[in-house]
Motif scaffolding. Sequence first.
Motif, PDB file in Angstrom:
ATOM      1  N   HIS B  24      -3.334   3.421 -18.958  1.00  0.00           N
ATOM      2  CA  HIS B  24      -2.822   3.858 -17.670  1.00  0.00           C
ATOM      3  C   HIS B  24      -2.650   2.709 -16.673  1.00  0.00           C
ATOM      4  O   HIS B  24      -1.730   2.704 -15.867  1.00  0.00           O
ATOM      5  CB  HIS B  24      -3.868   4.824 -17.058  1.00  0.00           C
ATOM      6  N   GLU B  25      -3.575   1.746 -16.719  1.00  0.00           N
ATOM      7  CA  GLU B  25      -3.551   0.666 -15.732  1.00  0.00           C
ATOM      8  C   GLU B  25      -2.323  -0.230 -15.883  1.00  0.00           C
ATOM      9  O   GLU B  25      -2.047  -1.047 -15.015  1.00  0.00           O
ATOM     10  CB  GLU B  25      -4.836  -0.189 -15.809  1.00  0.00           C
ATOM     11  N   ILE B  27       0.799   0.887 -15.983  1.00  0.00           N
ATOM     12  CA  ILE B  27       2.029   1.564 -15.534  1.00  0.00           C
ATOM     13  C   ILE B  27       2.898   0.661 -14.651  1.00  0.00           C
ATOM     14  O   ILE B  27       4.092   0.479 -14.913  1.00  0.00           O
ATOM     15  CB  ILE B  27       1.701   2.877 -14.769  1.00  0.00           C
ATOM     16  N   VAL B  28       2.277   0.073 -13.614  1.00  0.00           N
ATOM     17  CA  VAL B  28       3.065  -0.763 -12.701  1.00  0.00           C
ATOM     18  C   VAL B  28       3.617  -1.988 -13.441  1.00  0.00           C
ATOM     19  O   VAL B  28       4.763  -2.389 -13.231  1.00  0.00           O
ATOM     20  CB  VAL B  28       2.220  -1.190 -11.471  1.00  0.00           C
ATOM     21  N   ARG B  32       7.534  -2.766 -13.754  1.00  0.00           N
ATOM     22  CA  ARG B  32       8.060  -4.031 -13.233  1.00  0.00           C
ATOM     23  C   ARG B  32       8.821  -4.797 -14.312  1.00  0.00           C
ATOM     24  O   ARG B  32       9.815  -5.455 -14.026  1.00  0.00           O
ATOM     25  CB  ARG B  32       6.932  -4.896 -12.644  1.00  0.00           C
ATOM     26  N   GLN B  35      12.163  -3.150 -14.652  1.00  0.00           N
ATOM     27  CA  GLN B  35      12.985  -3.494 -13.495  1.00  0.00           C
ATOM     28  C   GLN B  35      13.486  -4.938 -13.577  1.00  0.00           C
ATOM     29  O   GLN B  35      14.634  -5.214 -13.248  1.00  0.00           O
ATOM     30  CB  GLN B  35      12.157  -3.292 -12.224  1.00  0.00           C
ATOM     31  N   ILE B  63       3.707   7.434  -9.882  1.00  0.00           N
ATOM     32  CA  ILE B  63       3.470   6.040  -9.511  1.00  0.00           C
ATOM     33  C   ILE B  63       4.785   5.391  -9.081  1.00  0.00           C
ATOM     34  O   ILE B  63       4.877   4.743  -8.041  1.00  0.00           O
ATOM     35  CB  ILE B  63       2.877   5.257 -10.711  1.00  0.00           C
ATOM     36  N   THR B  65       7.459   6.549  -7.860  1.00  0.00           N
ATOM     37  CA  THR B  65       8.038   6.981  -6.586  1.00  0.00           C
ATOM     38  C   THR B  65       7.169   6.615  -5.391  1.00  0.00           C
ATOM     39  O   THR B  65       7.575   6.793  -4.256  1.00  0.00           O
ATOM     40  CB  THR B  65       8.260   8.507  -6.560  1.00  0.00           C
ATOM     41  N   PHE B  66       5.966   6.117  -5.652  1.00  0.00           N
ATOM     42  CA  PHE B  66       5.068   5.769  -4.543  1.00  0.00           C
ATOM     43  C   PHE B  66       5.392   4.390  -3.978  1.00  0.00           C
ATOM     44  O   PHE B  66       5.345   4.171  -2.773  1.00  0.00           O
ATOM     45  CB  PHE B  66       3.615   5.803  -5.019  1.00  0.00           C
ATOM     46  N   TYR B  67       5.693   3.454  -4.871  1.00  0.00           N
ATOM     47  CA  TYR B  67       5.858   2.058  -4.469  1.00  0.00           C
ATOM     48  C   TYR B  67       7.285   1.781  -3.997  1.00  0.00           C
ATOM     49  O   TYR B  67       8.238   2.127  -4.687  1.00  0.00           O
ATOM     50  CB  TYR B  67       5.541   1.138  -5.648  1.00  0.00           C
ATOM     51  N   LYS B  69       8.704  -1.064  -3.843  1.00  0.00           N
ATOM     52  CA  LYS B  69       9.357  -2.153  -4.566  1.00  0.00           C
ATOM     53  C   LYS B  69       9.657  -1.791  -6.028  1.00  0.00           C
ATOM     54  O   LYS B  69      10.001  -2.655  -6.834  1.00  0.00           O
ATOM     55  CB  LYS B  69       8.521  -3.427  -4.488  1.00  0.00           C
ATOM     56  N   ILE B  70       9.494  -0.527  -6.368  1.00  0.00           N
ATOM     57  CA  ILE B  70      10.010  -0.026  -7.648  1.00  0.00           C
ATOM     58  C   ILE B  70      11.274   0.751  -7.293  1.00  0.00           C
ATOM     59  O   ILE B  70      11.222   1.699  -6.507  1.00  0.00           O
ATOM     60  CB  ILE B  70       9.001   0.910  -8.363  1.00  0.00           C
TER      61      ILE B  70
END
Lengths: 423, 168
Positions: B24-25, B27-28, B32, B35, B63, B65-67, B69-70
């Motif tokens: 899970h950790e 995901i970002v 990225r 992207q 996740i 939709t929260f950031y 810069k994504i």
Amino acid sequence: MTDYTQVLFKNRRPGETASLETYEKTGGYEGLRIALQKTPGEICAQVKYSGLRGRGGAGFPTGVKWSFFPADQPGEKYLVCNGDEMEPGTYKDRQLLLADPHQLIEGMVIAAYALQAPVGYIFLRYAYEDCSQVIERAIAEAEAAGYLGKDILGSGFSCELHLHRSAGRYILGEETALINGLEGRRPNPRSKPPFPAQRGLFGRPTNVNNIETLANVPHIMRNGNAWYQQLSAPESSPGTKLFGLSGHFNRTECFELPLGVTLREVVQEYGGGLRNGKRFKACLPGGASSPYMTAEHLDVAMDFNALEEIGSRLGTAGVTAFDEDTCMVAVTRNINRFFARESCGWCTPCRDGLQTISWLLDKIENGQGTEDDLTMLHDQVRNINGRSFCALAEGAMGPVEALLRLFEDEIKEHIRKGKCPFG
Amino acid sequence: MSELLPQQQIDKLKAHAAEIEHPHEMIVDVLREIQAHHGWVPDAGVVLTAEILGITPVEVEEIATFYDKIFRQPVGKRVVHICDSICCWSTGGEEIADHLQQTLGIGFGETTADGLFTLLPTCCLGACGDAPAMMIGLTTYGPLTATKVDEILAKERAELAKTTSGKD
């Protein structure tokens, strides 16, 4: 400018990042050698008695925070470095990393040993890609030199560090939101208690410290508490502090100064006065959430306690100056828009309250404000303070509350004239 | 850049996810990487991230939709983030933002007709000593004047022209 002792910036050279070799030549990793000769408890006690206070904004005593950490508890425990640095007006951690990044690595290894939390995460904001490359190189250098990894300097202690690159949003600087972010959960804050020291990252004990805080630890280990305390005058705020100057100063640079220098010295000596010979009107002393200081506060000492006494906060010591031609309603509106946009939306006082304040400040700045709007602004501040889920909205109230307290005449002038008096 | 990620990179991420206790950790990290390769994260990118990490797409979407810069919508080859926080605002950031809109011929949230630039406002970039500042891609620029903005955009255009002609 006075020739103050440089600790965190002693290896700072324009456009250069100190190598491991430079760092070692100036005493780098000696603090770690000294620390590894001590017991974890002795290190925690030393940091506590050094008086070091958190440099991320809250100013909480670092050693006291460490003393809450269950270092003896078996199982996984984590050390997290908060490198979110997204408080407007704050750029000191970036300067520190770009100047001399091994201070953070050494500080984290010492902290990991003191807390018996051998897995560390460095949480870094999206915009700091330059720093992320510097950190990755420093980690690799430290591993190759035996300062990081397995059996560090033959002590039997092992420590690993991971770099997490984030993807935006101010709320991640709140430590429990940051922990959610590291886990890959939606980064709304968590309720406290349980505090991260009990249940943090992956449900395990976790200690979160700011970059500058951790970077101070090796110097304290190497030079001792007496040395650390004589760096500054106020007993309650020992050590040096990175002051990042911005706004209308002539010099908008980051300086390492002893805690307790007066605002006047910061403004005149380091900021070089204000642009175009204008007079100093006000400043944010420590980032966008710190209540304003004005010209009447020029002789106040820039330390944690002295600023609290005048109703402000040292915060991150990112000092943003405003000259005499600046409309403080417009300043506050800009700052409040930031907080309203960055609200994570989890709780109503923050999600709706900050929007309402934006609406009121828009009205007043555009000349459509009434006396009722001023009353409502007071009501909003009272209703948001103490009722939000985390510190974001509370911080957002800093400048709004200070606007009402220090610049009420200016607000009333907007209402009376039906326009902004600054044009 | 039509594919989301090269197969080799997908395999590498899957192997890493299998090794660690909490995939899970990542995901970002995975978002990225998609992207960086694809320019933005379409629905298929959310599904691919979920597949790589062995989790559900909704766990990724909450996740993604929260950031800010994504990017969950198409963007140009370079995203121009102009800071609108207090230090930049107090040093002429609004004028720079106006200049960017005029010279690029777009408003905030829009992409130039040639597909090169998307303009977005951003909160403080941590470049307060170099205000007003902007970030293009992952590079921060400041202190800005209208002339400097024009020079930087010309430089970015030239670099983009080079990479495009090199690939085709």
